[in-house]
Motif scaffolding. Structure first.
Motif, PDB file in Angstrom:
ATOM      1  N   GLY A 363       0.814  -1.210   0.000  1.00  0.00           N
ATOM      2  CA  GLY A 363       0.000   0.000   0.000  1.00  0.00           C
ATOM      3  C   GLY A 363       0.847   1.259   0.000  1.00  0.00           C
ATOM      4  O   GLY A 363       0.557   2.218  -0.720  1.00  0.00           O
ATOM      5  N   ALA A 364       1.918   1.267   0.780  1.00  0.00           N
ATOM      6  CA  ALA A 364       2.781   2.454   0.835  1.00  0.00           C
ATOM      7  C   ALA A 364       3.599   2.622  -0.440  1.00  0.00           C
ATOM      8  O   ALA A 364       4.052   3.724  -0.743  1.00  0.00           O
ATOM      9  N   ARG A 365       3.774   1.546  -1.201  1.00  0.00           N
ATOM     10  CA  ARG A 365       4.427   1.705  -2.516  1.00  0.00           C
ATOM     11  C   ARG A 365       3.502   2.461  -3.467  1.00  0.00           C
ATOM     12  O   ARG A 365       3.955   3.232  -4.315  1.00  0.00           O
ATOM     13  N   GLN A 369       4.160   6.128  -5.316  1.00  0.00           N
ATOM     14  CA  GLN A 369       3.940   6.400  -6.735  1.00  0.00           C
ATOM     15  C   GLN A 369       2.941   7.534  -6.947  1.00  0.00           C
ATOM     16  O   GLN A 369       3.058   8.300  -7.901  1.00  0.00           O
ATOM     17  N   LEU A 370       1.966   7.666  -6.061  1.00  0.00           N
ATOM     18  CA  LEU A 370       1.045   8.803  -6.144  1.00  0.00           C
ATOM     19  C   LEU A 370       1.817  10.109  -5.963  1.00  0.00           C
ATOM     20  O   LEU A 370       1.631  11.070  -6.723  1.00  0.00           O
ATOM     21  N   ILE A 371       2.712  10.142  -4.977  1.00  0.00           N
ATOM     22  CA  ILE A 371       3.519  11.351  -4.747  1.00  0.00           C
ATOM     23  C   ILE A 371       4.397  11.630  -5.965  1.00  0.00           C
ATOM     24  O   ILE A 371       4.458  12.755  -6.469  1.00  0.00           O
ATOM     25  N   ALA A 372       5.069  10.589  -6.455  1.00  0.00           N
ATOM     26  CA  ALA A 372       6.003  10.745  -7.584  1.00  0.00           C
ATOM     27  C   ALA A 372       5.303  11.237  -8.846  1.00  0.00           C
ATOM     28  O   ALA A 372       5.920  11.901  -9.699  1.00  0.00           O
ATOM     29  N   LEU A 419       7.096   2.865   4.343  1.00  0.00           N
ATOM     30  CA  LEU A 419       6.504   4.056   4.961  1.00  0.00           C
ATOM     31  C   LEU A 419       7.547   5.148   5.174  1.00  0.00           C
ATOM     32  O   LEU A 419       7.283   6.323   4.928  1.00  0.00           O
ATOM     33  N   SER A 420       8.737   4.753   5.606  1.00  0.00           N
ATOM     34  CA  SER A 420       9.807   5.730   5.808  1.00  0.00           C
ATOM     35  C   SER A 420      10.144   6.446   4.504  1.00  0.00           C
ATOM     36  O   SER A 420      10.310   7.678   4.472  1.00  0.00           O
ATOM     37  N   GLN A 425       9.431  11.332   0.952  1.00  0.00           N
ATOM     38  CA  GLN A 425       8.894  11.956  -0.263  1.00  0.00           C
ATOM     39  C   GLN A 425       7.916  13.077   0.088  1.00  0.00           C
ATOM     40  O   GLN A 425       7.944  14.149  -0.518  1.00  0.00           O
ATOM     41  N   PHE A 426       7.027  12.815   1.058  1.00  0.00           N
ATOM     42  CA  PHE A 426       6.082  13.852   1.497  1.00  0.00           C
ATOM     43  C   PHE A 426       6.831  15.101   1.958  1.00  0.00           C
ATOM     44  O   PHE A 426       6.489  16.223   1.575  1.00  0.00           O
ATOM     45  N   LYS A 427       7.846  14.907   2.770  1.00  0.00           N
ATOM     46  CA  LYS A 427       8.556  16.046   3.356  1.00  0.00           C
ATOM     47  C   LYS A 427       9.371  16.805   2.305  1.00  0.00           C
ATOM     48  O   LYS A 427       9.459  18.041   2.347  1.00  0.00           O
TER      49      LYS A 427
END
Length: 436
Positions: A363-365, A369-372, A419-420, A425-427
Motif C-alpha cells: 500500500g505504501a508503494r 507512486q502517487l507522490i512521484a 513508509l519511511s 517523499q512527502f517532506k
C-alpha cells in the motif's frame, strides 16, 4: 464581436487564476504535511526498527532480497555503508550454479524450519539459502537493491567487486540470462511464475504452497514483469557501459510493450490477473478478471506502465475497493477475493494473508507512486490509515485483517521501509511547495 472579446478575456483570466489557486492549495497541503508530527513519529519508529538489522522482522531471522529491496534507502541512513554492502554481497555468494538467485539467507545455526530444499554455496559456507520457487521476483529484487544502493552511495565499484572470482555485474548478467532461459514464455514474450494471489508467493492447491511442483500452474502476471522492467531501468541508470545499456534498453522496451499488449485491460482500466499459457486452475463459473490486483498495479506504476490518467483511474478504483471490502486501506491486496476454499490453509478464507489481507508493504508503494506522479493530496489522504495504525500499535505489522486487526510479524521491516520512504517523499515535496 464585443461578447467574443469578453469570452476571450474571461478564458485568459481563468488560465491565469488556475495556477495561482493550485499554488495556494499546494502551500496549504505542504503546511499540513510539515506540521504533521505523526509522520515524524512513524519515521523515527521505522528507523529504530530497521537499525536493528536487515532481517525481515520479528519472527524472521532470514534476510530476504524482496524485503531488503524495500528498506535499503532507510538502512543506509541508520546502518553503515559497509554493513549494507556486505549483506548485499552475501546474496551473490549464494548464487547457484544454474545462475539463479535465492530468495534470502540465514546463518546455518538459525536454519531451523522445515525446508527440504536448502540452497548451499562454497562461497558462503556459514549460511543457508532458501527460495519460494513459485515466485519470479528474486533476481529482479536483488538487481533493484543493487541499483538503489549505488544511487544512494555512489559506490559504482560494487559492480566490479569479485565474489568467488566473478564480478557482481557478471553475476547480474547471469541472473538475467537465467530468467530469460528458465522463466520466459516465448509465446507472450513475458516472464512467468506459478499462479499466486497478485504479488504473493503461495500457490493455491497444496498446503505449503511455496515450491513449484506438480500442483503448480504456469501463470504470467504484471507484478513479475513490472519488477523486471524496474530492475532493467536501474541497470540502465547505474552501469557505465554503453553497449550493455543498449541491450537492456531494448529488452526493457520489449517487456513493456508485451505487458501493455497482453496484460493491460484498457476497457476496464485494470490489469488482467493472469494469463495461463497451459491449463487454468480457476474454478468454472468464477471470472478471475473481476479481481483487481492492488500490489501488482502499484509496482506497474513504478515501472512506468501507466499514464497519469490511468494512474488516476486505478487509484480511484483502489479507494472504491477499500470501501466495498470494509478493509482499512489501499494496502488491500486484491478485490474481490478468491472464492472460499480455492486456496488451501488459512488463505481459503477471504481477507486473510495474500487473499485480500491489507499489507502496508505494498500500500505504501502506491503512496510513493502517487507522490512521484503528482497526486500528493490523494496520497496524503490515503496514507492516513497506515500512519494511524502504526502510531496506535507502536509497530509495523506484516498485514492487517478485517477490522484493522494486526497479524504476522510485529516488526515487519518491509512495512517500515516503504513508509519511511513515503514520508521522506512527502517532506521533500512539502519543503519545495511551502509558502515563503
Amino acid at each position: 464581436m464585443k461578447s467574443y472579446s469578453i469570452y476571450i478575456l474571461s478564458c485568459a483570466f481563468l488560465v491565469t487564476l488556475c495556477p495561482v489557486k493550485g499554488k495556494a492549495q499546494n502551500q496549504e497541503l505542504a503546511a499540513r504535511i510539515l506540521a504533521d508530527s505523526s509522520l515524524t513519529v512513524v519515521d523515527n519508529l521505522a528507523k529504530g526498527v530497521i537499525k536493528e538489522g536487515f532481517n525481515a522482522g520479528s519472527g524472521y531471522s532470514q534476510i530476504w532480497a524482496r524485503d531488503f529491496n524495500t528498506l535499503i534507502e532507510t538502512s543506509l541512513e541508520v546502518r553503515s555503508k559497509e554493513d549494507v554492502r556486505g549483506a548485499i554481497l552475501l546474496f551473490f555468494a549464494l548464487q547457484q550454479k544454474n545462475d539463479e538467485m535465492v530468495d534470502g539467507y540465514v546463518l546455518k545455526k538459525d536454519f531451523t524450519w522445515n525446508d527440504n530444499t536448502p540452497y548451499y554455496s562454497d562461497a558462503a559456507p556459514g549460511h543457508v539459502g532458501f527460495k519460494n520457487t513459485v515466485e519470479t521476483d528474486q533476481e529482479t529484487s536483488l538487481i533493484q537493491l543493487v541499483g538503489k544502493y549505488i544511487k544512494k552511495t555512489g559506490d559504482v565499484g560494487l559492480l566490479n567487486e569479485k565474489v568467488a572470482g566473478v564480478t557482481v555485474l557478471t553475476r547480474i548478467e547471469k541472473m538475467i540470462d537465467y530468467l530469460l532461459r528458465e522463466r520466459y514464455n516465448k509465446q507472450y514474450g513475458l516472464l512467468w511464475g506459478a499462479m499466486t494471489a497478485d504479488w504473493g508467493d503461495v500457490q493455491p492447491h497444496d498446503t505449503f504452497g511455496c515450491d513449484w511442483n506438480e500442483l503448480s500452474d504456469e501463470a504470467i502476471d504484471v507484478y513479475d514483469n513490472a519488477m523486471f522492467i524496474i530492475a532493467l531501468q536501474y541497470l540502465i541508470d547505474v552501469v557505465p557501459d554503453k553497449h550493455k545499456v543498449e541491450q537492456w534498453t531494448k529488452l526493457k522496451k520489449g517487456i513493456y510493450q508485451k505487458v501493455r499488449k497482453h496484460l493491460w485491460d484498457a476497457k476496464n482500466q485494470k490489469f488482467i490477473p493472469h494469463i495461463y499459457p497451459n491449463k487454468s486452475p480457476i474454478p468454472a463459473g468464477f471470472d478471475e478478471n473481476t479481481i483487481f490486483y492492488h500490489g501488482g498495479t502499484a509496482v506497474a506504476i513504478e515501472a512506468g506502465l501507466l499514464s497519469k490518467a490511468e494512474i488516476a483511474a486505478v487509484n480511484k478504483k483502489m479507494v472504491e475497493n477499500v470501501k466495498l471490502s470494509g478493509m482499512p486501506s489501499i494496502g488491500l491486496t486484491l478485490y474481490p477475493t478468491y472464492p472460499e476454499g480455492f486456496f488451501a490453509g488459512g488463505m481459503s478464507k477471504a481477507y486473510v494473508y495474500q487473499n485480500g489481507g491489507d499489507w502496508t508493504w505494498f500500500g505504501a508503494r502506491m503512496i510513493q507512486q502517487l507522490i512521484a506522479n503528482g497526486f500528493v493530496k490523494e496520497a496524503y489522504e490515503e496514507v492516513r490509515p497506515m500512519i494511524d495504525r502504526v502510531v496506535k500499535n507502536k509497530g509495523f505489522y506484516e498485514w492487517y485483517g478485517q477490522g484493522d486487526v494486526p497479524s504476522g510479524s510485529g516488526k515487519f521491516k518491509g512495512s517500515a521501509g516503504v513508509l519511511s520512504k513515503a514520508i521522506a517523499q512527502f517532506k521533500t515535496w512539502a519543503a519545495a511547495n511551502q509558502a515563503h
